[in-house]
Design a protein around this motif. Structure first.
Motif, PDB file in Angstrom:
ATOM      1  N   GLU A   1       0.653  -1.061  -0.099  1.00 17.89           N
ATOM      2  CA  GLU A   1      -0.132  -0.134   0.013  1.00 17.89           C
ATOM      3  C   GLU A   1       0.782   1.323  -0.068  1.00 17.89           C
ATOM      4  O   GLU A   1       0.673   2.285  -0.714  1.00 17.89           O
ATOM      5  N   ASN A   2       1.934   1.033   0.850  1.00 13.25           N
ATOM      6  CA  ASN A   2       2.731   2.225   0.823  1.00 13.25           C
ATOM      7  C   ASN A   2       3.582   2.548  -0.458  1.00 13.25           C
ATOM      8  O   ASN A   2       3.537   3.692  -1.021  1.00 13.25           O
ATOM      9  N   LEU A   3       3.798   1.549  -1.039  1.00 14.17           N
ATOM     10  CA  LEU A   3       4.595   1.648  -2.315  1.00 14.17           C
ATOM     11  C   LEU A   3       3.491   2.160  -3.538  1.00 14.17           C
ATOM     12  O   LEU A   3       4.149   3.241  -4.241  1.00 14.17           O
ATOM     13  N   CYS A   4       2.218   1.687  -3.451  1.00  9.95           N
ATOM     14  CA  CYS A   4       1.334   2.238  -4.477  1.00  9.95           C
ATOM     15  C   CYS A   4       1.411   3.748  -4.001  1.00  9.95           C
ATOM     16  O   CYS A   4       1.029   4.531  -5.038  1.00  9.95           O
ATOM     17  N   ARG A   5       1.226   4.067  -2.854  1.00  6.60           N
ATOM     18  CA  ARG A   5       1.061   5.514  -2.466  1.00  6.60           C
ATOM     19  C   ARG A   5       2.426   6.535  -2.968  1.00  6.60           C
ATOM     20  O   ARG A   5       2.111   7.385  -3.788  1.00  6.60           O
ATOM     21  N   ILE A   6       3.342   5.984  -2.825  1.00  7.10           N
ATOM     22  CA  ILE A   6       4.458   6.579  -3.226  1.00  7.10           C
ATOM     23  C   ILE A   6       4.539   6.809  -4.956  1.00  7.10           C
ATOM     24  O   ILE A   6       4.846   7.812  -5.433  1.00  7.10           O
ATOM     25  N   LEU A   7       4.236   5.765  -5.766  1.00  9.92           N
ATOM     26  CA  LEU A   7       4.506   5.686  -7.150  1.00  9.92           C
ATOM     27  C   LEU A   7       2.902   6.483  -7.563  1.00  9.92           C
ATOM     28  O   LEU A   7       3.256   7.549  -8.671  1.00  9.92           O
TER      29      LEU A   7
END
Ligand SMILES: Nc1ccn([C@H]2C[C@H](O)[C@@H](COP(=O)(O)O)O2)c(=O)n1
Ligand SMILES: [Zn+2]
Length: 188
Positions: A14-20
């Motif tokens: 979820e964090n990675l998606c938010r960063i992308l």
């Protein structure tokens, strides 16, 4: 920013998606993507190391890299510690072997091995601007170095041929560094 859902830490995806998502919305948040590769980086350090040599004809650099991609040793061709560069000869030719550099100079590979911070060099990669000679090859094999990456080979020299023969027998892979054309400018 709140990083929890119902008191539970959001998972990595979820964090990675938010960063992308953020990077798409605002390119200023994205990392640069034109950084140099490990291979380019280690060869650049090797070439930079060769610039320390005082040999007027041939400057050789060598860098040892362990399995974690840490540089654990570096060396260039020069006279042994305490031997004055100004008193010993840098010339190539003389009838008297005491008057040429070849009698005194320590090769880059030998210096890199001697200067290494790690005691164990097993499986390290050795980057060098010039294919090793037979004397350095013996040390490289004894140190259990795992791979040789070289910029130039002087195949016509018997020393390099003997080194290659020993590396083949000892099953130590060698490969020529593939130039990428990438340029980095260093102003000192
Ligand atoms: N693998 C090598 C080969 C040579 N060197 C050093 C030894 C001399 O300083 C110089 C070669 O001299 P040249 O005959 O090209 O004038 O390079 C070395 O460190 N590692
Ligand atoms: Zn050598």
């Amino acid at each position: 920013m709140n990083n929890t859902t119902n008191g539970v830490m959001k998972n990595g995806t979820e964090n990675l998606c938010r960063i992308l998502e953020n990077a798409k919305l605002n390119p200023e948040n994205a990392k640069r993507d034109d950084y140099i590769s490990w291979e380019e980086y280690f060869m650049a350090v090797t070439i930079a190391t060769s610039h320390r040599s005082k040999d007027p004809a041939t400057q050789v650099g060598c860098v040892l890299v362990n399995e974690d991609n840490h540089v654990v040793g570096a060396g260039y061709n020069g006279f042994p510690n305490g031997i004055s560069d100004d008193e010993y000869p840098w010339g190539k030719q003389s009838e008297n072997p005491l008057e040429t550099k070849y009698t005194y100079v320590v090769h880059a590979e030998m210096n890199a091995i001697m200067n290494a911070t790690a005691r164990q060099l097993k499986n390290c990669r050795l980057y060098t601007t010039r294919f090793p000679c037979n004397e350095c090859a013996k040390l490289i094999i004894q140190a259990r170095i795992g791979e040789i990456i070289y910029l130039d080979d002087k195949e016509e020299q018997w020393q390099s041929q003997a080194a290659r023969k020993m590396f083949d027998t000892a099953r130590i892979p060698t490969r020529k560094y593939q130039k990428t054309g990438r340029k980095i400018v260093i102003e000192l």
